[in-house]
Design a protein around this motif. Structure first.
Motif, PDB file in Angstrom:
ATOM      1  N   GLY A 173       0.816  -1.203   0.000  1.00  0.00           N
ATOM      2  CA  GLY A 173       0.000   0.000   0.000  1.00  0.00           C
ATOM      3  C   GLY A 173       0.854   1.259   0.000  1.00  0.00           C
ATOM      4  N   THR A 174       1.963   1.216   0.719  1.00  0.00           N
ATOM      5  CA  THR A 174       2.871   2.368   0.784  1.00  0.00           C
ATOM      6  C   THR A 174       3.485   2.661  -0.578  1.00  0.00           C
ATOM      7  N   ALA A 175       3.915   1.607  -1.271  1.00  0.00           N
ATOM      8  CA  ALA A 175       4.518   1.789  -2.593  1.00  0.00           C
ATOM      9  C   ALA A 175       3.488   2.310  -3.590  1.00  0.00           C
ATOM     10  N   GLN A 176       2.287   1.763  -3.535  1.00  0.00           N
ATOM     11  CA  GLN A 176       1.235   2.221  -4.445  1.00  0.00           C
ATOM     12  C   GLN A 176       0.897   3.678  -4.189  1.00  0.00           C
ATOM     13  N   ALA A 177       0.809   4.050  -2.909  1.00  0.00           N
ATOM     14  CA  ALA A 177       0.500   5.440  -2.567  1.00  0.00           C
ATOM     15  C   ALA A 177       1.588   6.383  -3.068  1.00  0.00           C
ATOM     16  N   LEU A 178       2.838   5.948  -2.982  1.00  0.00           N
ATOM     17  CA  LEU A 178       3.951   6.767  -3.453  1.00  0.00           C
ATOM     18  C   LEU A 178       3.841   7.009  -4.954  1.00  0.00           C
ATOM     19  N   ARG A 179       3.491   5.979  -5.694  1.00  0.00           N
ATOM     20  CA  ARG A 179       3.348   6.113  -7.136  1.00  0.00           C
ATOM     21  C   ARG A 179       2.178   7.031  -7.492  1.00  0.00           C
ATOM     22  N   THR A 180       1.096   6.916  -6.726  1.00  0.00           N
ATOM     23  CA  THR A 180      -0.074   7.759  -6.980  1.00  0.00           C
ATOM     24  C   THR A 180       0.244   9.217  -6.694  1.00  0.00           C
ATOM     25  N   ARG A 181       0.983   9.474  -5.616  1.00  0.00           N
ATOM     26  CA  ARG A 181       1.388  10.847  -5.294  1.00  0.00           C
ATOM     27  C   ARG A 181       2.274  11.421  -6.388  1.00  0.00           C
ATOM     28  N   ALA A 182       3.211  10.623  -6.879  1.00  0.00           N
ATOM     29  CA  ALA A 182       4.106  11.094  -7.930  1.00  0.00           C
ATOM     30  C   ALA A 182       3.321  11.442  -9.194  1.00  0.00           C
ATOM     31  N   ALA A 183       2.350  10.594  -9.538  1.00  0.00           N
ATOM     32  CA  ALA A 183       1.536  10.862 -10.722  1.00  0.00           C
ATOM     33  C   ALA A 183       0.749  12.154 -10.536  1.00  0.00           C
ATOM     34  N   TYR A 184       0.207  12.360  -9.331  1.00  0.00           N
ATOM     35  CA  TYR A 184      -0.549  13.586  -9.070  1.00  0.00           C
ATOM     36  C   TYR A 184       0.355  14.813  -9.221  1.00  0.00           C
ATOM     37  N   GLY A 241       2.757  15.221 -11.136  1.00  0.00           N
ATOM     38  CA  GLY A 241       3.285  15.381 -12.484  1.00  0.00           C
ATOM     39  C   GLY A 241       4.685  14.825 -12.675  1.00  0.00           C
ATOM     40  N   ASN A 242       5.122  13.977 -11.747  1.00  0.00           N
ATOM     41  CA  ASN A 242       6.434  13.346 -11.859  1.00  0.00           C
ATOM     42  C   ASN A 242       6.238  11.946 -12.437  1.00  0.00           C
ATOM     43  N   ASP A 243       6.735  11.718 -13.655  1.00  0.00           N
ATOM     44  CA  ASP A 243       6.507  10.428 -14.314  1.00  0.00           C
ATOM     45  C   ASP A 243       7.588   9.399 -14.017  1.00  0.00           C
TER      46      ASP A 243
END
Length: 265
Positions: A87-98, A100-102
């Motif tokens: 869940g932590t890794a998924q949340a990190l990826r979602t934050r990055a996408a929000y 604008g960091n690809d």
């Protein structure tokens, strides 16, 4: 053998005779493959004469480099969903996408797979045993990237009361935090993210039941709060429900617990 031919007569032959007669033609073949159905490695050892398989079984002597390569190619061919994202890794990826960091997008992670995944595969024979994905993502972001992400899209919201709540960047209505309304007493401005976006506040009662969702906390205090507070006083009489929450002290305790914490006057 001609197509359609049939064997009408045959006699058994002892394996030892095969070994003696065709020893120079017997080949030992090893194979390491990824099984997408199980997420595991299948390492096999076979002895063959041409297309005839004499014996086969698990190959306990498979080279670690071959196993790691097969796991890597399994992810490359089947996608990142095979990895055990926490869940932590998924949340990190979602934050990055929000933000604008690809750097942590599927496209970038797959394109740079050889740079970050092999180190996590050492000693593993199945993908669900992979560990350290969150650390690998943070390494890809780098120190500056992590700091920028914390500024633009923080993982948690800190309340005036001192409690901390995770922000859901995948929420349908935008970045949302579920928070007990009493933790927000004393807050007279609406919290925003680093890019100025208002945080969606999903306000709950002391029992965690939904009260209201707002993008305008000062408007809520001045507007429907009076009706909400009246209802809450009836349901949770032990908790404080001030007339002017914007100037009250944030607390998650009951009135009696607050009085004890304050001590004798």
């Amino acid at each position: 053998m001609a197509a359609g031919a049939r064997i009408l007569s045959a006699a058994p032959i002892d394996p030892a005779e095969v070994e003696a007669l065709f020893a120079e033609r017997i080949e030992t073949k090893r194979s390491v493959r990824f099984d997408p159905a199980t997420g595991r490695i299948e390492a096999l050892r076979e002895r063959r004469i041409g297309a005839i398989r004499l014996s086969s079984g698990p190959d306990s002597a498979a080279e670690p480099a071959e196993i790691e390569k097969a796991l890597l190619e399994g992810v490359r061919a089947r996608g990142l969903a095979l990895l055990p994202w926490s869940g932590t890794a998924q949340a990190l990826r979602t934050r990055a996408a929000y933000a604008g960091n690809d750097s942590l997008s599927d496209e970038r992670l797959l394109a740079e797979l050889d740079d970050w995944l092999p180190g996590l595969l050492a000693g593993k024979r199945r993908l669900d045993a992979v560990e350290g994905l969150t650390n690998a993502l943070n390494n890809l972001l780098g120190w500056d990237g992590q700091k920028a992400l914390d500024r633009l899209a923080p993982a948690r919201f800190e309340t005036p009361e001192g409690s901390s709540y995770a922000i859901d960047y995948a929420a349908e209505g935008g970045p949302t935090v579920e928070v007990r309304v009493q933790a927000l007493y004393g807050l007279d401005t609406h919290p925003v993210l680093g890019d100025g976006t208002p945080l969606v506040l999903s306000l709950t009662s002391p029992a965690g039941r939904p009260i209201q969702t707002t993008r305008d906390l000062p408007g809520f205090w001045k507007g429907s709060w009076a009706a909400v507070a009246k209802e809450m006083r009836g349901r949770y009489p032990r908790h404080p429900w001030p007339e002017d929450p914007a100037s009250a002290s944030a607390t998650l305790r009951t009135k009696k617990a607050d009085a004890r914490a304050a001590g004798p006057r």
